[in-house]
Design an enzyme around this catalytic site. Structure first.
Site, PDB file in Angstrom:
ATOM      1  N   ASP A   1      -2.499   5.663   0.596  1.00  0.00           N
ATOM      2  CA  ASP A   1      -3.589   4.863   0.040  1.00  0.00           C
ATOM      3  C   ASP A   1      -4.880   5.683   0.049  1.00  0.00           C
ATOM      4  O   ASP A   1      -5.342   6.110   1.103  1.00  0.00           O
ATOM      5  CB  ASP A   1      -3.760   3.591   0.877  1.00  0.00           C
ATOM      6  CG  ASP A   1      -4.717   2.576   0.244  1.00  0.00           C
ATOM      7  OD1 ASP A   1      -5.501   2.948  -0.633  1.00  0.00           O
ATOM      8  OD2 ASP A   1      -4.668   1.403   0.665  1.00  0.00           O
TER       9      ASP A   1
ATOM     10  N   HIS B   1      -2.355   2.328  -2.707  1.00  0.00           N
ATOM     11  CA  HIS B   1      -2.938   1.022  -2.379  1.00  0.00           C
ATOM     12  C   HIS B   1      -2.078  -0.129  -2.893  1.00  0.00           C
ATOM     13  O   HIS B   1      -2.037  -1.198  -2.272  1.00  0.00           O
ATOM     14  CB  HIS B   1      -4.342   0.933  -2.978  1.00  0.00           C
ATOM     15  CG  HIS B   1      -5.102  -0.275  -2.555  1.00  0.00           C
ATOM     16  ND1 HIS B   1      -5.444  -0.520  -1.234  1.00  0.00           N
ATOM     17  CD2 HIS B   1      -5.582  -1.336  -3.264  1.00  0.00           C
ATOM     18  CE1 HIS B   1      -6.105  -1.657  -1.155  1.00  0.00           C
ATOM     19  NE2 HIS B   1      -6.191  -2.179  -2.370  1.00  0.00           N
TER      20      HIS B   1
ATOM     21  N   SER C   1      -5.753  -5.942   0.685  1.00  0.00           N
ATOM     22  CA  SER C   1      -6.851  -5.339  -0.056  1.00  0.00           C
ATOM     23  C   SER C   1      -8.124  -6.144   0.212  1.00  0.00           C
ATOM     24  O   SER C   1      -8.500  -6.335   1.371  1.00  0.00           O
ATOM     25  CB  SER C   1      -6.508  -5.286  -1.552  1.00  0.00           C
ATOM     26  OG  SER C   1      -7.488  -4.568  -2.262  1.00  0.00           O
TER      27      SER C   1
END
Length: 530
Positions: free
Chosen positions: A474, A511, A246
């Protein structure tokens, strides 16, 4: 006159027609009606002139006092008000109402040397909170720097000083993805954060007051430079690997670009090489709801009631982007928390109660100002060569003024913003815009050529073994963004790029897959580092 005509005339004389406009209760919700009352002769056998009691042809239901419906209850708002009242009462406590954001015992590196930031700000000195696992080799060649996501602390794994499970507990340890039998793993809390590193909730050494929103704007590159000050203090000249997911995936790439000679391998999971409009927009909405909370007080809420309502809503928005629709369809569907009760405007569906719980857990565990600054740093991220050049020019210009520990005032233009006089209007397409749109569309659809600016910006990584991972489900960092990174590296000359993309069949966690999928994410990471 015939007898029939006489009877009709008598009827007309005895018919009494009364038009009335009845009063209507404000809560009735109905339009005023016209009621017609007729007085008619008695039935057969009665005298012609005898009148019967009047009856309503359009009768209304009996009136009752008060509203048509009871007022709706709002337990979700009651809970927020109760929390505010509790925090307000805590003001009498010397510790203040705001919580302690630190997540347990850490090691602290204090840097006495100033850190010049990309947008002109300066930290005269700063702290970096960090934790580590595994033994460091005598030549210090087995060190892995683990970068965190936006709101994570340095506590990636349990330690003797802090036995609570960390955010990557199942990925770190003997024989695991980050094998502590082989590697010495270091994880830091980024500057701008609130888990021990210098951030908005820290004291400005210049005047002894908390920074609050006097804290300078940050970039991902600023965070990485601070991390490498820590590595300098530990005597680590070169990392075995830079690893992150991330926001950490962004930092991991930035570490290689800024310090190519000091990084061996690079791992970027569910990250990107430049922020894109969708993720910027989502972080913008989070900042807006937070800043609209009256308790935010333009960042100067320390010692007062913190903007917990704004933080809760910001986290709920963020949580929507962390998971995927297919997972929620399977996990929650259209089920309600209590089908036996009528629908409510407060959380009612299971998905609503899930988001409400996620926001409630977070609203007092992370400093609101840190959320603003760190998320803005994510928005500013761009490893394109032009952005790197302009940042370097700003730094060089600012460096001229930093002499003998004297820090001139930051130019007003660097800490203020003037909104445009006119609202945004679509601009005529230029060749540059057309080429950018075209290249982005090609990457999304076919995985073909990324912008030349980005390729040139990643040229420093031409010789670094790199693992890039993405997840099809995601929505915050879509898989095409990882394809863009991998392809840009290859076009920059890197022949050692491993790119993996997990399909929706492999992971529906969106995600958050990097936090949950030990088999696929952890397995690929372990194999790459060997």
């Amino acid at each position: 006159m015939s007898s029939r005509s006489q009877i009709a005339a008598r009827l007309r004389r005895h018919v009494s027609v009364t038009l009335t406009r009845p009063r209507v209760s404000p809560s009735s919700g109905c339009n005023a009606a016209v009621a017609v009352r007729l007085a008619v002769p008695a039935a057969s056998g009665a005298g012609v002139g005898t009148q019967q009691p009047k009856r309503q042809m359009h009768a209304q239901p009996p009136r009752r006092s008060g509203a048509s419906n009871p007022a709706m209850a709002f337990p979700c708002l009651d809970a927020l008000e109760t929390r505010s009242a509790t925090l307000k009462e805590a003001r009498s406590d010397s510790s203040g109402p705001e919580p302690s954001y630190t997540a347990g015992a850490t090691q602290i590196y204090h840097c006495h040397d100033s850190l010049l930031l990309d947008w002109g700000g300066v930290l005269p000195e700063f702290d970096i909170a960090y934790e580590s696992w595994g033994e460091m080799d005598t030549d210090k060649s087995n060190v892995i720097l683990l970068h965190t996501g936006l709101s994570a602390s340095s506590h990636a794994h349990s330690t003797p000083a802090n036995p609570q499970p960390g955010w990557w507990e199942k990925f770190i340890g003997p024989g695991l993805s980050l094998d502590t039998d082989k590697y010495h793993v270091i994880c830091t809390n980024v500057i701008g954060g609130c888990y021990g590193s210098t951030g908005p909730s820290s004291v400005d050494p210049a005047d002894g007051r908390l920074y609050a929103t006097r804290f300078p704007i940050l970039t991902m590159e600023d965070m990485v430079r601070a991390q490498f000050r820590l590595l300098d203090s530990l005597g680590v000249k070169k990392l075995y690997a830079s690893v992150g997911s991330s926001m950490g995936g962004m930092q991991s790439l930035a570490a290689g670009v800024l310090f190519p000679e000091r990084v061996g391998r690079i791992v970027s999971i569910s990250g990107c090489a430049r922020s894109h409009p969708y993720s910027i927009a989502m972080r913008h909405t989070q900042r807006q709801v937070l800043m609209m909370d009256p308790n935010w007080n333009r960042g100067f809420y320390y010692g007062h009631v913190p903007p917990h309502a704004g933080m809760k809503l910001a986290r709920e928005i963020a949580t929507v982007t962390y998971r995927s629709g297919p997972e929620w369809e399977q996990r929650f569907g259209r089920r309600r928390a209590d089908p036996s009760k009528p629908p409510a405007l407060c959380p009612d569906f299971l998905i609503e109660t899930y988001l409400d719980h996620a926001g409630e857990k977070f609203c007092l565990t992370y400093d609101p100002n840190s959320l603003l600054y760190v998320s803005k740093a994510m928005d500013l991220f761009d490893l394109g060569v032009e952005n790197q050049r302009t940042a370097a020019a700003r730094r060089a210009e600012r460096q001229k003024f930093l002499k003998d520990g004297v820090y001139p005032a930051t130019p007003e233009a660097m800490c203020s913003l003037t909104l445009p006089e006119k609202p945004y209007e679509e601009q005529p397409e230029t060749k540059s815009n057309e080429s950018q749109v075209s290249s982005a569309s090609q990457i999304i659809q076919t995985g073909s050529k990324p912008p030349e600016d980005l390729v040139a910006g990643l040229a420093a990584l031409w010789d670094h073994p790199t693992l890039v991972m993405g997840v099809a489900s995601d929505i915050l960092f879509p898989a095409w963004q990882q394809r863009e990174v991998a392809e840009a590296l290859r076009l920059a000359g890197n022949r050692n790029v491993a790119h993996f993309e997990l399909s929706e069949e492999q992971s529906m966690f969106g995600h958050d897959t990097f936090l949950l999928d030990v088999k696929n994410v952890g397995g690929a990471l372990k194999n790459f580092l060997q």
